[in-house]
Design an enzyme around this catalytic site. Structure first.
Site, PDB file in Angstrom:
ATOM      1  N   LYS A  21      -6.592   0.055 -20.980  1.00  0.00           N
ATOM      2  CA  LYS A  21      -7.997   0.431 -21.145  1.00  0.00           C
ATOM      3  C   LYS A  21      -8.828  -0.771 -21.594  1.00  0.00           C
ATOM      4  O   LYS A  21      -9.973  -0.938 -21.176  1.00  0.00           O
ATOM      5  CB  LYS A  21      -8.128   1.566 -22.160  1.00  0.00           C
ATOM      6  CG  LYS A  21      -9.578   1.997 -22.393  1.00  0.00           C
ATOM      7  CD  LYS A  21      -9.671   3.220 -23.287  1.00  0.00           C
ATOM      8  CE  LYS A  21     -11.129   3.631 -23.478  1.00  0.00           C
ATOM      9  NZ  LYS A  21     -11.254   4.875 -24.272  1.00  0.00           N
ATOM     10  N   HIS A  74      10.421   9.585  20.536  1.00  0.00           N
ATOM     11  CA  HIS A  74       9.130  10.140  20.115  1.00  0.00           C
ATOM     12  C   HIS A  74       9.286  11.453  19.339  1.00  0.00           C
ATOM     13  O   HIS A  74       8.641  12.454  19.627  1.00  0.00           O
ATOM     14  CB  HIS A  74       8.212  10.328  21.316  1.00  0.00           C
ATOM     15  CG  HIS A  74       7.984   9.073  22.093  1.00  0.00           C
ATOM     16  ND1 HIS A  74       7.351   7.967  21.562  1.00  0.00           N
ATOM     17  CD2 HIS A  74       8.362   8.720  23.350  1.00  0.00           C
ATOM     18  CE1 HIS A  74       7.324   6.991  22.462  1.00  0.00           C
ATOM     19  NE2 HIS A  74       7.935   7.417  23.549  1.00  0.00           N
TER      20      HIS A  74
END
Length: 513
Positions: free
Chosen positions: A135, A272
């Site tokens: 922070k 595929h």
């Protein structure tokens, strides 16, 4: 003099890092095992309780959870009131935090760990310090990864504006604590048996950069679950060939899902995301390979092959004759490896196929603005669940073929149709907008194959019309398996009876979108 607080579980490189900080006028504060290691290495270090004037208590559960620590981290250096407060309370700033957390993930990965043991490895003080430092990154370095030690030391030495680096370290730290919390949350959620909690938190580790995504203009990367599945393409070891592409990974994953359903020797070839040939044999992996290959010798070109037994010289010699993208197997004999490695670009991977039954329970699919979560379709239908709905019942051999087709059809994109024998696919129709389209594709493909009898058809979902059954009857299909459930089921049953086809219902749909 600036101060650094160092408290790490993974102590790799920590002595050298501490010495580097001291060389740059840092005072070192430390805790527990880290303090001991630094002290033994001759590093000048102050123990945390000398700073807090408060002893470690509760078996070490409370040691850095103290206002002296967090005020020293959170105070804004450019805020006069903050600095006056520190001076008034005789608190010094802390300018660098080097912390990595208790090994919770490693602990719960052990087979015999108890919940009590796991909970003791939930770090509280570490994440708290990391969050406080992150922070206040404008004034505090937060270092959670030993790979960053050298970069941070170089930045400190340069004495230049390093706001971007500090912000990057803070972002990395928040990702680290978020993932740590996600692993704990999943562990406790699983203990409770909660399938779909009110908040879903997922943690993934960067695995590799990909050259591109599905297409060359799309950027892509591969991430591995924070709690890796032993049976996954991410856990596979690559022995040879180019790096995997985005499409390679998806196809290989689909191949692994198919062979996971079979205990006997099985070979699955994919293109595929759809199988183009699957073969099984009760004894011989070579025979299973031959069945998968001859199922569709055209479509396997450029395909992905998964083999759930060791690849032998005999199989490798035949694979060498065609172009394959990937072969993934538990192992390769030395002779097989030598033959296949002669091809520069083929990817050869090994994976522990014995872990197939412990594969991920859930599938996660992203959509724009959201995430779909569902149980993986790992259900394998059983013969005793089949319900004969026609006058003619399937023969024992037809039943065996229907079961095999049913095991494959759930891995084919919907609408899905599979024509098969007892141990080999012969025609696969996938992804059509209407079911009769998939039937026609599957049968057309089957008619080009070396056909055996019996010839059966499996459908992933019900027939909305009787046209699929009629077309099948006109092309030598002797038995059909489908879930049933259409308002026109009777029409399909009547058509099957008219042509002397046996039909069974499973009562279970297997859509795959």
């Amino acid at each position: 003099m600036k101060r650094a607080l160092i408290s790490v579980s993974d102590k790799t490189g920590v002595v050298e890092f501490a010495k580097g900080l001291i060389a740059n006028d840092f005072e070192i504060i430390s805790t527990g095992g880290t303090y001991k290691k630094l002290q033994e290495a001759g590093v000048k270090v102050t123990e945390i309780d000398e700073v807090t004037k408060f002893p470690e208590i509760l078996d070490g559960r409370v040691k850095t959870l103290h206002p002296v620590v967090h005020a020293g981290l959170l105070a804004k250096r450019d805020n006069p009131e903050h600095m006056k407060t520190l001076e008034k309370l005789n608190i010094n700033t802390i300018d660098l935090v080097c912390v990595n957390l208790y090994p919770f993930k490693e602990t719960i990965s052990k087979a015999d760990v108890t919940p009590a043991q796991a909970i003791e490895q939930i770090d509280i003080g570490g994440p708290s310090m990391i969050r406080s430092a992150s922070k206040n990154f404008k004034s505090v370095y937060v270092v959670i990864d030993n790979k960053d030690y050298e970069t941070v030391l170089e930045s400190i030495k340069s004495d230049e504006d390093d706001t971007v680096l500090r912000r990057r370290l803070a972002a990395k730290a928040f990702r680290h604590t978020a993932q740590y919390d996600s692993i704990i949350a999943h562990y406790l959620t699983d203990l409770n048996g909660d399938e779909f909690p009110d908040v879903e938190v997922l943690g993934y580790d960067y695995h590799q950069e990909l050259r591109y995504g599905e297409n060359s203009h799309q950027k892509a990367a591969f991430y591995q679950s924070a709690m890796p599945s032993e049976y996954s393409i991410a856990s596979a070891k690559q022995l040879h060939g180019k790096e995997l592409s985005f499409n390679n990974i998806k196809d290989a994953d689909a191949a692994l899902r198919i062979v996971a359903d079979f205990d006997q020797p099985c070979v699955a070839a994919l293109k595929h995301m759809n199988p183009c040939g699957v073969g099984v044999d009760d004894e011989s992996i070579y025979k299973a390979w031959r069945k998968a290959y001859t199922a569709d010798t055209m479509s396997i070109f450029g395909g992905i092959v998964a083999v759930n037994r060791e690849v032998t010289k005999e199989i490798a010699e035949e694979m060498h004759k065609i172009f394959l993208e990937i072969v993934i197997a538990p192992s390769f004999t030395p002779e097989a490896l030598e033959i296949l490695e002669a091809k520069k670009n083929i990817r050869l991977l090994t994976l522990d196929f014995s872990k197939a039954k412990s594969a991920d329970k859930y599938d996660y699919v992203s959509v724009m603005g959201g995430l779909l979560v569902q149980e993986r379709d790992s259900t394998v239908d059983k013969l005793d669940e089949f319900k004969v709905v026609t006058k003619k019942a399937p023969t024992d051999e037809e039943m065996k073929a229907l079961l095999f087709g049913q095991q494959i059809v759930k891995h084919v994109k919907s609408n899905a149709i599979v024509i098969s024998t007892t141990d080999k696919t012969l025609g696969i129709g996938a992804g059509q907008m209407n079911r009769i389209g998939s039937v026609k594709i599957a049968i057309e493909q089957e008619e080009q194959a070396d056909t055996h009898t019996p010839l059966v058809m499996a459908s992933d979902a019900f027939f909305p019309m009787d046209d699929c059954v009629q077309y099948a009857a006109e092309h030598n299909i002797t038995a059909i398996v489908q879930p049933g459930g259409s308002i026109k089921d009777q029409d399909s049953i009547d058509m099957a009876n008219e042509h002397g086809i046996a039909m069974v219902f499973t009562g279970r749909r297997h859509f795959k979108h």
